[in-house]
Scaffold this active site. Sequence first.
Site, PDB file in Angstrom:
ATOM      1  N   ASP A  47     -30.793   9.082  -2.731  1.00 55.38           N
ATOM      2  CA  ASP A  47     -30.726   7.585  -2.411  1.00 55.38           C
ATOM      3  C   ASP A  47     -31.459   7.046  -3.636  1.00 55.38           C
ATOM      4  O   ASP A  47     -31.833   5.850  -4.298  1.00 55.38           O
ATOM      5  CB  ASP A  47     -29.326   7.318  -2.290  1.00 55.38           C
ATOM      6  CG  ASP A  47     -29.800   6.426  -1.030  1.00 55.38           C
ATOM      7  OD1 ASP A  47     -30.897   7.012  -0.962  1.00 55.38           O
ATOM      8  OD2 ASP A  47     -29.164   6.013  -0.270  1.00 55.38           O
ATOM      9  N   SER A  48     -32.921   7.596  -3.298  1.00 54.09           N
ATOM     10  CA  SER A  48     -33.864   5.931  -4.070  1.00 54.09           C
ATOM     11  C   SER A  48     -33.769   6.560  -5.394  1.00 54.09           C
ATOM     12  O   SER A  48     -34.560   6.074  -6.018  1.00 54.09           O
ATOM     13  CB  SER A  48     -35.331   7.246  -3.394  1.00 54.09           C
ATOM     14  OG  SER A  48     -35.123   9.083  -3.352  1.00 54.09           O
ATOM     15  N   ASP A  86     -27.542  13.116  -1.604  1.00 55.84           N
ATOM     16  CA  ASP A  86     -27.295  11.691  -0.535  1.00 55.84           C
ATOM     17  C   ASP A  86     -25.993  11.287  -0.855  1.00 55.84           C
ATOM     18  O   ASP A  86     -25.352  10.869  -1.680  1.00 55.84           O
ATOM     19  CB  ASP A  86     -28.387  10.773  -0.164  1.00 55.84           C
ATOM     20  CG  ASP A  86     -29.322  10.692  -0.148  1.00 55.84           C
ATOM     21  OD1 ASP A  86     -29.285  10.859   1.324  1.00 55.84           O
ATOM     22  OD2 ASP A  86     -30.272  10.150  -0.181  1.00 55.84           O
ATOM     23  N   LYS A 116     -26.602  14.126   2.923  1.00 57.44           N
ATOM     24  CA  LYS A 116     -26.889  13.424   3.268  1.00 57.44           C
ATOM     25  C   LYS A 116     -27.019  12.277   4.345  1.00 57.44           C
ATOM     26  O   LYS A 116     -26.257  11.242   3.149  1.00 57.44           O
ATOM     27  CB  LYS A 116     -28.636  13.179   3.082  1.00 57.44           C
ATOM     28  CG  LYS A 116     -29.416  12.873   4.092  1.00 57.44           C
ATOM     29  CD  LYS A 116     -30.953  12.483   4.054  1.00 57.44           C
ATOM     30  CE  LYS A 116     -31.545  12.062   2.632  1.00 57.44           C
ATOM     31  NZ  LYS A 116     -31.087  10.348   3.005  1.00 57.44           N
ATOM     32  N   GLU A 118     -27.069   8.310   6.424  1.00 58.31           N
ATOM     33  CA  GLU A 118     -27.610   7.273   7.353  1.00 58.31           C
ATOM     34  C   GLU A 118     -27.060   7.327   8.293  1.00 58.31           C
ATOM     35  O   GLU A 118     -25.935   6.322   8.394  1.00 58.31           O
ATOM     36  CB  GLU A 118     -28.676   6.213   6.248  1.00 58.31           C
ATOM     37  CG  GLU A 118     -29.485   6.723   5.168  1.00 58.31           C
ATOM     38  CD  GLU A 118     -30.215   5.449   4.432  1.00 58.31           C
ATOM     39  OE1 GLU A 118     -29.387   4.330   4.564  1.00 58.31           O
ATOM     40  OE2 GLU A 118     -30.687   5.139   3.652  1.00 58.31           O
ATOM     41  N   GLU A 185     -37.862   8.298   9.705  1.00 61.89           N
ATOM     42  CA  GLU A 185     -37.774   8.839   8.212  1.00 61.89           C
ATOM     43  C   GLU A 185     -38.908   6.839   9.239  1.00 61.89           C
ATOM     44  O   GLU A 185     -38.190   5.881  10.005  1.00 61.89           O
ATOM     45  CB  GLU A 185     -36.994   7.535   7.343  1.00 61.89           C
ATOM     46  CG  GLU A 185     -38.040   7.472   5.989  1.00 61.89           C
ATOM     47  CD  GLU A 185     -37.324   6.750   4.741  1.00 61.89           C
ATOM     48  OE1 GLU A 185     -36.173   6.922   4.753  1.00 61.89           O
ATOM     49  OE2 GLU A 185     -37.986   5.188   4.433  1.00 61.89           O
TER      50      GLU A 185
HETATM   51  O1  KIV Z   1     -33.159   8.566  -0.787  1.00 65.70           O
HETATM   52  C1  KIV Z   1     -34.363   9.348  -0.279  1.00 65.70           C
HETATM   53  O2  KIV Z   1     -34.370  10.016  -1.057  1.00 65.70           O
HETATM   54  C2  KIV Z   1     -34.227   9.847   1.199  1.00 65.70           C
HETATM   55  C3  KIV Z   1     -35.349  10.120   1.785  1.00 65.70           C
HETATM   56  C4  KIV Z   1     -36.509   8.842   1.359  1.00 65.70           C
HETATM   57  C5  KIV Z   1     -35.562  11.143   2.838  1.00 65.70           C
HETATM   58  O3  KIV Z   1     -33.371   9.546   1.955  1.00 65.70           O
END
Ligand code: KIV
Length: 279
Positions: A47-48, A86, A116, A118, A185
């Site tokens: 989600d970056s 994500d 993924k 969090e 992280e």
């Molecule tokens: O969103 C992302 O790119 C991430 C990485 C920084 C692990 O969660």
Amino acid sequence: MGNKKFTVSSFLNAKSKNEKISMLTAYDYSTAKILDEAGVDSLLVGDSLGMVMLGYENTLQVTVDDMIHHCKAVARGTKRAMVIGDMPFLSYHISIEETIRNAGRIIQEGNAHAVKLEGGKEIIDKVKAIVNAQIPVIGHLGLTPQSVNMFGGFKVQGKTTEQAQKIIDDAILLQEAGAFAIVLECVPEKLAKIISEKLTIPTIGIGAGKHCDGQVLVTHDMLGMYTDFTPKFVKKYVNLSDEITKGTHKYIEELKTEEFPAKEHTFGIDEEVLKAIKS
Ligand code: KIV
């Protein structure tokens, strides 16, 4: 590295053989194709993308639809790597039902192989539910960017006894809940080492030192494409923003001087056609 697809079992085998796992973020078809062909084991549609692709200040505005859109593109460009999508902010916090539906959409519509999430204890019921729905899950602990407002900024986590113990406990809970790997992280290197040694599933570090079982970086950071800021833990392997700037300057200059387009970039037309349209 062969052509064999990198799967959940490959993650676990790599840990048992002490082979480091490589992960990079990808958000589009062309980049995914280059990274996959270069041999990276897994591509995280993080989600970056909210920050590096869409220009948001943080990741909180990213939606499930955004994730699906980018996962689809990455999946189309990928043959060998595992594609991980994500789950964005609030897509797994409201109810078990919504969580399964959102995780399912990322797999079914986005063509990702895993999701993924969090967090630890607070979301453990959601992790179990997703795993029960036969969707592989990666956990994410330490600096979890979706909690940026709770942390008061992007800060290293796990420096106090209480924080460090919570990260260890959460890692064990995630493993017990069925996660097949955990991203750590921005945690101190020695804490990441303790966690990596305690777990049977691999840890993937980002700003967590060399003892993790694998590493992940945001591709735009690693290639020098994101110029807003560079975290301490990033190593720039290429400076593409400089290369892009140089290329763009040259393009502007050459089109002004009519050096571009040259003969080889243009298409011809029969003289007879030309005569006919002129008359
Ligand atoms: O969103 C992302 O790119 C991430 C990485 C920084 C692990 O969660």
